[in-house]
Design an enzyme around this catalytic site. Structure first.
Site, short mmCIF file in Angstrom:
data_model
loop_
_atom_site.label_atom_id
_atom_site.label_comp_id
_atom_site.label_asym_id
_atom_site.label_seq_id
_atom_site.Cartn_x
_atom_site.Cartn_y
_atom_site.Cartn_z
N LEU B 113 0.83 -1.21 0.00
CA LEU B 113 0.00 0.00 0.00
C LEU B 113 0.86 1.26 0.00
O LEU B 113 1.86 1.35 0.71
CB LEU B 113 -0.92 0.00 1.22
CG LEU B 113 -1.80 -1.24 1.38
CD1 LEU B 113 -2.77 -1.05 2.54
CD2 LEU B 113 -2.54 -1.58 0.10
N GLY B 158 1.08 -5.30 1.40
CA GLY B 158 0.07 -5.41 0.34
C GLY B 158 0.56 -6.15 -0.89
O GLY B 158 -0.22 -6.78 -1.60
N ASN B 182 4.39 -7.69 6.82
CA ASN B 182 5.23 -7.07 7.84
C ASN B 182 4.60 -5.83 8.48
O ASN B 182 5.30 -5.00 9.05
CB ASN B 182 6.57 -6.70 7.23
CG ASN B 182 6.42 -5.71 6.09
OD1 ASN B 182 5.47 -5.81 5.32
ND2 ASN B 182 7.32 -4.76 5.99
N GLU B 183 3.28 -5.73 8.40
CA GLU B 183 2.59 -4.54 8.92
C GLU B 183 3.00 -4.21 10.36
O GLU B 183 3.17 -3.04 10.71
CB GLU B 183 1.07 -4.73 8.84
CG GLU B 183 0.47 -4.49 7.46
CD GLU B 183 0.67 -5.66 6.50
OE1 GLU B 183 1.32 -6.65 6.89
OE2 GLU B 183 0.16 -5.58 5.37
#
Lengths: 306, 306, 306
Positions: B113, B158, B182-183
């Site tokens: 994203l 994303g 890996n957010e």
């Protein structure tokens, strides 16, 4: 260069910068983490009950919770009560971000639920005991802290459940130490939330077979099926647990906690929704004459072995 | 001889015979498949937007969708909009039965994203952006076409989701390319449908640990945990993707599509049922001062690195 | 010594002592188990129908159910009816605690559902047939007995389902024998309860891919993905099945049965709740002109091959 390539370092940066107000970082943590690969355990604040010793390193934010209830760290009502009080104390202590469970008794992590709490007592006692077992699991499985089991001995039944409820499991590589949900071997049945927790670790198929056979896995096999995450020599256990803890604490607490909650909520909610029913089931089952008889004979067998 | 022994060839026979009216086979496909082990990509019909290049081989029924939005193929609102339009075009084109997603930008599949869409914008913008992210996932995860990710570079967050939503994942074996959700490393939390998709690929336990740690897996490790299905040398990627596509297209479309829908429906329905709530959650979370501050500092760090 | 260390032996002790009134142990079983590592199969009580041969060893409590419906043990309405009657007989026989399914026909375990039952018949016939297929699965998957598949030949589609529904699967290591849910290859779709059973054995991801591709796995690959639990040389199959059975029968029946029920109830309940709807779906699908045409051409192809 590209955003994607620097991303891995951001977590550490956020953790250090304290940008997120929801993070619980002790101010000194960043320095401690930079100083060594692991986290040193001094200076230390300790408190101890009869059956559990807790050492909290305020600079690293890591607590060691050591089970010291010989001969086998069985989960008696007293043990469970102390366990929950100690855990709550840490949970509410902003200086504590992670806890490592281990045993102070040689060769045994925990033998699981104390059989004497399940034999020859009143229905009220069984209910009180079972509520304490539920409470222990609810608190560990939903803990906001990073939880690591440093398994330095045998860990059957309820002992295995404690380990399964953590975020990570490190076991001493000694094949004489075994771990598993072996309830079926005793003629009893692991409750659904033991099962749910187990399935979430080893998957459905391994859980189905292991629960029916009541399999106890020697450490190397436990590692092979994913029941424990890694094996280490006994003398390296604490060092390795602290190093893994440092990896987990490198993440911003808030994101990690929300993620953990997202993963575990469904299983936690299930027990919360059926808690009284589950207590009722246990007391009815354990009060059965046949089960009481079986437990009595088992305890007599244990006495003779001593 | 025995029915059971000839069964494996029936699919190919049905696929060729065109018996089932619901199948979408271009008439020439059978011949193409017989001609070579893979599928050649000429003759070709191409259409291109600003950020995506699509090449459809009408004789094989296979489209290549190439991301060309340097420097890192980030999933901006524009990118997502073009992506969905292109995918819908293929979905409605009876000449197209499968699509391969890959990157035209060196070393990166997609960085995920676009952070600039999440910083300093209006609530309305955040809502519009998040709806586009949802739309992208809903379309890929439910596609009637065979979807293959040919991952030729880093694929965090994303970017990883795009790959996870395909039917099959082939990655370049370069250990410098990593992939994962890996957010948590950025202090944010992968939404529940990222998580559901991830669990469906790697299983509960690996997902739980990886999401909490925000782990990015170098290609060889991604393969080991099943996050990607196979590794190939970079120069073989397209050839291999076409060969795998040919295997999947050997099945009758109708049976394959119904099976895929049966497998994925529960997870798709869950987002559809909670879509507005999910948008609300995102906009509230991303609008928080602490998160905005964190993203600003991150972007400043990125600028300095350039 | 410590409780935890003697626990593994308790199950055997309970099983022998007959403490639990709900256990179904033939009195002679303990002796049989002590006598040898496996269980001998004499003395024996046998009953046979046209298509199935059953041999029950009353001293061990173990029945062998041998499929003898050449050429390919296809699951016709007659076969399924006999199967369910035989299984029910054993289920209600207190002398029987475990059943081993195997084939009396060389090179084939079972070819799956009989196609002739699905072609050119009335809607009523299709409904009756499908109800029998459901019944077979419901009985095997929920059996109180220990169920072991001794897979001595090819086992596609419905043949695979029989094996998947058992507690344990042992397959002859011959790579010419393959097993899998290959329905998609025939242009049809495995129903949701085939899928649920499959996911419970091999996990979501392998199931998703395998069901879409209709993959048949040669024995060694079936073992690698966990579709079968172990491989043995053909001449060792029966001996090994009896040895594994002895391990499972060492557990108290009651605890094992409750555990099995806890694991499988959700999936069983799902079909029970949607049984009529599932029959309706099948009859509608199979009655379609396109499907009938496809099946006719398939059967003609089979005739030519003979």
């Amino acid at each position: 260069m590209a955003a994607a390539l620097v991303v891995p370092t951001l977590g550490r940066w956020i953790a250090r910068s304290g940008v997120l107000p929801l993070c619980r970082q002790p101010p000194a943590w960043g320095r401690a983490a930079r100083r060594s690969s692991g986290l040193s355990l001094a200076p230390c604040r300790a408190f101890s009950n009869n059956k559990i010793l807790v050492e909290l390193n305020e600079s690293s934010g890591v607590a060691m919770m050591k089970f010291k209830s010989p001969p086998v760290n069985s989960l008696s009502l007293d043990f469970l009560t102390e366990f929950c009080i100690s855990l709550e104390k840490l949970e509410n202590d902003r200086a504590c971000r992670g806890v490592i469970f281990t045993s102070n008794v040689p060769k045994i992590f925990s033998s699981g639920l104390d059989i004497t709490e399940m034999y020859g007592k009143s229905t009220e006692h069984y209910a009180e005991f079972w509520r304490a077992v539920q409470e222990m699991w609810l608190r560990v499985y939903s803990s906001n802290m990073v939880t690591i089991a440093a398994i330095n001995g045998a860990s059957p039944a309820g002992g295995c459940l404690v380990a399964l409820s953590c975020d990570y499991r490190i076991m001493v590589e000694n094949p004489k130490f075994s771990i598993g949900l072996n309830e079926a071997q005793l003629g009893i049945v692991a409750p659904f939330w033991f099962k749910d927790t187990f399935v979430n670790v080893v998957g459905y198929r391994v859980a189905e077979r292991s629960l029916q056979l009541g399999t106890l896995y020697p450490a190397p096999e436990a590692h092979k099926i994913g029941l424990v995450d890694e094996l280490v020599p006994e003398e390296k256990l604490q060092e390795r647990a602290l190093a893994v803890m440092a990896q987990w604490l490198a993440l911003p607490d808030h994101a990690r906690q929300l993620t953990k909650s997202m993963m575990r909520k469904a299983v936690l909610d299930r027990l919360v929704a059926h808690r009284e029913e589950d207590i009722q089931n246990f007391t009815t089952f354990i009060s059965k004459e046949s089960i009481q008889k079986s437990l009595r004979m088992y305890m007599e067998m244990l006495k003779k072995k001593r």
